[in-house]
Design a protein around this motif. Structure first.
Motif, PDB file in Angstrom:
ATOM      1  N   ASP A  59      -2.879   3.891  26.883  1.00  0.00           N
ATOM      2  CA  ASP A  59      -3.521   5.196  26.822  1.00  0.00           C
ATOM      3  C   ASP A  59      -4.817   5.152  27.620  1.00  0.00           C
ATOM      4  OD1 ASP A  59      -5.078   3.615  25.231  1.00  0.00           O
ATOM      5  OD2 ASP A  59      -4.702   4.716  23.372  1.00  0.00           O
ATOM      6  N   ALA A  60      -5.537   6.261  27.640  1.00  0.00           N
ATOM      7  CA  ALA A  60      -6.744   6.336  28.457  1.00  0.00           C
ATOM      8  C   ALA A  60      -7.797   5.330  28.006  1.00  0.00           C
ATOM      9  CB  ALA A  60      -7.308   7.758  28.411  1.00  0.00           C
ATOM     10  N   ALA A  61      -7.932   5.145  26.684  1.00  0.00           N
ATOM     11  CA  ALA A  61      -8.947   4.218  26.187  1.00  0.00           C
ATOM     12  C   ALA A  61      -8.635   2.785  26.591  1.00  0.00           C
ATOM     13  CB  ALA A  61      -9.056   4.340  24.664  1.00  0.00           C
ATOM     14  N   SER A  62      -7.362   2.387  26.497  1.00  0.00           N
ATOM     15  CA  SER A  62      -6.986   1.020  26.877  1.00  0.00           C
ATOM     16  C   SER A  62      -7.018   0.828  28.380  1.00  0.00           C
ATOM     17  CB  SER A  62      -5.589   0.705  26.340  1.00  0.00           C
ATOM     18  OG  SER A  62      -5.528   0.836  24.943  1.00  0.00           O
ATOM     19  N   LEU A  63      -6.735   1.885  29.124  1.00  0.00           N
ATOM     20  CA  LEU A  63      -6.697   1.766  30.574  1.00  0.00           C
ATOM     21  C   LEU A  63      -8.080   1.535  31.159  1.00  0.00           C
ATOM     22  CD1 LEU A  63      -4.731   1.974  32.978  1.00  0.00           C
ATOM     23  CD2 LEU A  63      -5.245   4.409  33.083  1.00  0.00           C
ATOM     24  N   SER A 260      -6.015  13.506  43.311  1.00  0.00           N
ATOM     25  CA  SER A 260      -7.220  14.185  43.785  1.00  0.00           C
ATOM     26  C   SER A 260      -7.881  14.976  42.664  1.00  0.00           C
ATOM     27  CB  SER A 260      -6.867  15.108  44.953  1.00  0.00           C
ATOM     28  OG  SER A 260      -5.940  16.099  44.556  1.00  0.00           O
ATOM     29  N   THR A 261      -7.069  15.546  41.773  1.00  0.00           N
ATOM     30  CA  THR A 261      -7.628  16.272  40.637  1.00  0.00           C
ATOM     31  C   THR A 261      -8.346  15.338  39.693  1.00  0.00           C
ATOM     32  OG1 THR A 261      -5.827  17.883  40.795  1.00  0.00           O
ATOM     33  CG2 THR A 261      -7.074  17.836  38.747  1.00  0.00           C
ATOM     34  N   ALA A 262      -7.751  14.185  39.405  1.00  0.00           N
ATOM     35  CA  ALA A 262      -8.390  13.213  38.516  1.00  0.00           C
ATOM     36  C   ALA A 262      -9.680  12.679  39.118  1.00  0.00           C
ATOM     37  CB  ALA A 262      -7.432  12.065  38.218  1.00  0.00           C
ATOM     38  N   SER A 263      -9.699  12.479  40.428  1.00  0.00           N
ATOM     39  CA  SER A 263     -10.924  11.989  41.072  1.00  0.00           C
ATOM     40  C   SER A 263     -12.030  13.033  41.021  1.00  0.00           C
ATOM     41  CB  SER A 263     -10.622  11.612  42.524  1.00  0.00           C
ATOM     42  OG  SER A 263      -9.636  10.608  42.589  1.00  0.00           O
ATOM     43  N   SER A 264     -11.669  14.294  41.127  1.00  0.00           N
ATOM     44  CA  SER A 264     -12.682  15.344  41.076  1.00  0.00           C
ATOM     45  C   SER A 264     -13.185  15.580  39.656  1.00  0.00           C
ATOM     46  CB  SER A 264     -12.116  16.648  41.637  1.00  0.00           C
ATOM     47  OG  SER A 264     -11.005  17.097  40.870  1.00  0.00           O
ATOM     48  N   TYR A 265     -12.348  15.324  38.651  1.00  0.00           N
ATOM     49  CA  TYR A 265     -12.782  15.473  37.272  1.00  0.00           C
ATOM     50  C   TYR A 265     -13.793  14.410  36.867  1.00  0.00           C
ATOM     51  CZ  TYR A 265      -9.320  19.016  36.023  1.00  0.00           C
ATOM     52  OH  TYR A 265      -8.594  20.171  35.925  1.00  0.00           O
ATOM     53  N   GLY A 266     -13.637  13.211  37.418  1.00  0.00           N
ATOM     54  CA  GLY A 266     -14.522  12.109  37.031  1.00  0.00           C
ATOM     55  C   GLY A 266     -14.141  11.566  35.670  1.00  0.00           C
ATOM     56  N   ALA A 267     -15.112  11.113  34.937  1.00  0.00           N
ATOM     57  CA  ALA A 267     -14.857  10.480  33.645  1.00  0.00           C
ATOM     58  C   ALA A 267     -14.555  11.480  32.551  1.00  0.00           C
ATOM     59  CB  ALA A 267     -16.049   9.617  33.225  1.00  0.00           C
ATOM     60  N   ALA A 268     -14.799  12.769  32.798  1.00  0.00           N
ATOM     61  CA  ALA A 268     -14.633  13.758  31.732  1.00  0.00           C
ATOM     62  C   ALA A 268     -13.164  13.969  31.402  1.00  0.00           C
ATOM     63  CB  ALA A 268     -15.288  15.074  32.148  1.00  0.00           C
ATOM     64  N   GLY A 269     -12.377  14.381  32.372  1.00  0.00           N
ATOM     65  CA  GLY A 269     -10.977  14.657  32.088  1.00  0.00           C
ATOM     66  C   GLY A 269     -10.020  13.855  32.927  1.00  0.00           C
ATOM     67  N   GLN A 271      -9.551  10.569  32.954  1.00  0.00           N
ATOM     68  CA  GLN A 271      -8.957   9.378  32.350  1.00  0.00           C
ATOM     69  C   GLN A 271      -7.564   9.664  31.818  1.00  0.00           C
ATOM     70  OE1 GLN A 271     -11.612   7.658  29.499  1.00  0.00           O
ATOM     71  NE2 GLN A 271     -13.139   7.076  31.019  1.00  0.00           N
ATOM     72  N   THR A 272      -7.384  10.746  31.115  1.00  0.00           N
ATOM     73  CA  THR A 272      -6.065  11.101  30.596  1.00  0.00           C
ATOM     74  C   THR A 272      -5.078  11.352  31.733  1.00  0.00           C
ATOM     75  OG1 THR A 272      -7.119  12.098  28.663  1.00  0.00           O
ATOM     76  CG2 THR A 272      -4.826  12.700  29.105  1.00  0.00           C
ATOM     77  N   LEU A 273      -5.542  11.970  32.788  1.00  0.00           N
ATOM     78  CA  LEU A 273      -4.669  12.255  33.921  1.00  0.00           C
ATOM     79  C   LEU A 273      -4.254  10.981  34.640  1.00  0.00           C
ATOM     80  CD1 LEU A 273      -3.363  14.659  35.252  1.00  0.00           C
ATOM     81  CD2 LEU A 273      -5.336  14.858  36.757  1.00  0.00           C
ATOM     82  N   TRP A 274      -5.145   9.995  34.698  1.00  0.00           N
ATOM     83  CA  TRP A 274      -4.792   8.733  35.345  1.00  0.00           C
ATOM     84  C   TRP A 274      -3.663   8.030  34.601  1.00  0.00           C
ATOM     85  CZ3 TRP A 274      -5.503   7.442  40.030  1.00  0.00           C
ATOM     86  CH2 TRP A 274      -6.649   7.835  40.736  1.00  0.00           C
ATOM     87  N   SER A 275      -3.590   8.182  33.308  1.00  0.00           N
ATOM     88  CA  SER A 275      -2.519   7.546  32.529  1.00  0.00           C
ATOM     89  C   SER A 275      -1.153   8.082  32.949  1.00  0.00           C
ATOM     90  CB  SER A 275      -2.745   7.772  31.033  1.00  0.00           C
ATOM     91  OG  SER A 275      -3.974   7.227  30.623  1.00  0.00           O
ATOM     92  N   ILE A 277      -0.522   9.583  35.778  1.00  0.00           N
ATOM     93  CA  ILE A 277      -0.320   9.289  37.198  1.00  0.00           C
ATOM     94  C   ILE A 277       0.356   7.937  37.360  1.00  0.00           C
ATOM     95  CG2 ILE A 277      -1.527   8.691  39.332  1.00  0.00           C
ATOM     96  CD1 ILE A 277      -3.551  10.875  38.686  1.00  0.00           C
ATOM     97  N   ILE A 278      -0.104   6.943  36.605  1.00  0.00           N
ATOM     98  CA  ILE A 278       0.482   5.605  36.694  1.00  0.00           C
ATOM     99  C   ILE A 278       1.921   5.615  36.214  1.00  0.00           C
ATOM    100  CG2 ILE A 278       0.297   3.239  35.851  1.00  0.00           C
ATOM    101  CD1 ILE A 278      -2.732   3.651  35.716  1.00  0.00           C
ATOM    102  N   LEU A 279       2.175   6.285  35.077  1.00  0.00           N
ATOM    103  CA  LEU A 279       3.548   6.354  34.576  1.00  0.00           C
ATOM    104  C   LEU A 279       4.436   7.159  35.523  1.00  0.00           C
ATOM    105  CD1 LEU A 279       5.576   5.728  32.383  1.00  0.00           C
ATOM    106  CD2 LEU A 279       4.808   7.760  31.153  1.00  0.00           C
ATOM    107  N   GLY A 280       3.907   8.231  36.095  1.00  0.00           N
ATOM    108  CA  GLY A 280       4.685   9.000  37.059  1.00  0.00           C
ATOM    109  C   GLY A 280       5.037   8.194  38.297  1.00  0.00           C
ATOM    110  N   SER A 281       4.136   7.322  38.739  1.00  0.00           N
ATOM    111  CA  SER A 281       4.436   6.450  39.876  1.00  0.00           C
ATOM    112  C   SER A 281       5.548   5.472  39.533  1.00  0.00           C
ATOM    113  CB  SER A 281       3.174   5.693  40.290  1.00  0.00           C
ATOM    114  OG  SER A 281       2.136   6.587  40.654  1.00  0.00           O
ATOM    115  N   LEU A 282       5.530   4.953  38.301  1.00  0.00           N
ATOM    116  CA  LEU A 282       6.597   4.040  37.877  1.00  0.00           C
ATOM    117  C   LEU A 282       7.940   4.750  37.821  1.00  0.00           C
ATOM    118  CD1 LEU A 282       7.569   1.315  36.740  1.00  0.00           C
ATOM    119  CD2 LEU A 282       6.904   2.132  34.470  1.00  0.00           C
ATOM    120  N   VAL A 283       7.963   5.954  37.257  1.00  0.00           N
ATOM    121  CA  VAL A 283       9.216   6.698  37.151  1.00  0.00           C
ATOM    122  C   VAL A 283       9.762   7.049  38.532  1.00  0.00           C
ATOM    123  CG1 VAL A 283      10.244   8.852  36.317  1.00  0.00           C
ATOM    124  CG2 VAL A 283       8.644   7.597  34.872  1.00  0.00           C
TER     125      VAL A 283
END
Length: 309
Positions: A59-63, A260-269, A271-275, A277-283
């Motif tokens: 999840d975002a906290a562990s990532l 690009s959306t996750a990078s523009s959000y920064g640490a606020a929102g 982190q959840t999107l990065w989670s 993104i990684i799973l979507g890349s795997l799929v």
């Protein structure tokens, strides 16, 4: 009644030097450096895939918690991450996967059909402009596909095909390397004597191609098909330029949009999107792995046929 064993003729006996050479420890020791290099390359190419498997379970906290990036955290929750992936933004990721499948199948199959027909024609027929045409094909192989995106966009904009699925499918139908590969393979794999025998028996050109040449071209066809499908699935720059509607995006452009959306959000929102993104890349990698594992038996069959010849 006793049966006397038949002694093998001297010509069929395995040479003693050959047997000794196979068991020579010096030859075995000489393979050790090569095996070490191959093992290192295998680890090098598998680490990114292992990273995706590990971090897609977090999840975002562990990532972003500072733990090991190459090992699982205490909380492994693939189910929740899958749910977030396919429900985010109204389930747009499933649509992106469907778009990628459409572009890859239509572009890959179409490019393979055109490459087989053109390659067979260049290899087995004599016609005016054959050398010039094949030289143009060879020259097109040297041109990067990204260099043709902007001229293709200008051309498609003139006919009103931008922001449509045809803007992605039609350019992928042209595969100069596939034409070259099929031409070289058909020149050696399809004997002219076999084609002449079929013509003497009364078969037309189309029937000769379908019943005689096409089965012999199967290994090269599968190779061109897989290369075309992989190229269409991984295509990023062409749909990025051609498409403006995110509902038509393939999964590559869609994940890039999320990044690009996750990078523009920064640490606020972000982190959840990065989670997801990684799973979507795997799929997005899994269909390509399935394609390789499914089609590899056709390559083995083609190699076996070549060894029998």
């Amino acid at each position: 009644m006793s049966v006397t064993p038949v002694e093998r003729p001297p010509a069929q006996r395995a040479p003693r030097k050959l047997v000794e050479r196979r068991s020579d420890p010096r030859r075995i020791g000489g393979r050790i450096p090569l095996n070490i290099v191959l093992a290192g390359l295998m680890i090098y190419f598998l680490i990114p895939f292992w990273w995706l498997i590990v971090n897609s379970s977090k999840d975002a906290a562990s990532l972003f918690g500072g733990g090991s990036a190459l090992w699982f955290s205490g909380d492994i929750d693939y189910v929740q991450n899958f749910t977030d992936l396919f429900t985010y933004s109204g389930g747009i990721y499933a649509r992106w996967l469907g778009n990628s499948a459409l572009y890859a199948i239509a572009g890959g199959v179409g490019a393979t059909v055109l490459a087989v027909l053109a390659g067979y024609g260049f290899a087995k027929y004599s016609f005016a402009g054959r050398r010039v045409g094949f030289a143009v094909i060879l020259g097109a192989v040297m041109v990067p596909t990204t260099a043709l995106v902007i001229p293709t966009f200008v051309l498609f904009a003139e006919v009103g095909l931008t922001n449509t699925i045809w803007a992605v499918i039609l350019p992928t139908l042209l595969n100069p390397f596939g034409v070259y590969l099929m031409c070289v393979y058909a020149r050696d794999a399809v004997p002219d004597e076999l084609l002449d025998a079929a013509r003497v028996d009364g078969a037309g050109e189309f029937r000769t191609f379908v019943t005689v040449a096409l089965p012999l071209l199967r290994p090269a066809m599968v190779t061109v098909l897989l290369l075309s499908v992989v190229a269409s699935w991984n295509n990023y720059f062409l749909p990025l330029v051609m498409l403006s509607d995110n509902r038509l995006f393939p999964v590559t452009v869609g994940i890039g949009l999320w990044q690009s959306t996750a990078s523009s959000y920064g640490a606020a929102g972000g982190q959840t999107l990065w989670s997801i993104i990684i799973l979507g890349s795997l799929v997005s990698v899994i269909p390509l792995i399935i394609a390789f594992l499914t089609l590899q038996r056709y390559w083995r069959g083609g190699l076996a046929i070549g060894s029998l010849k």
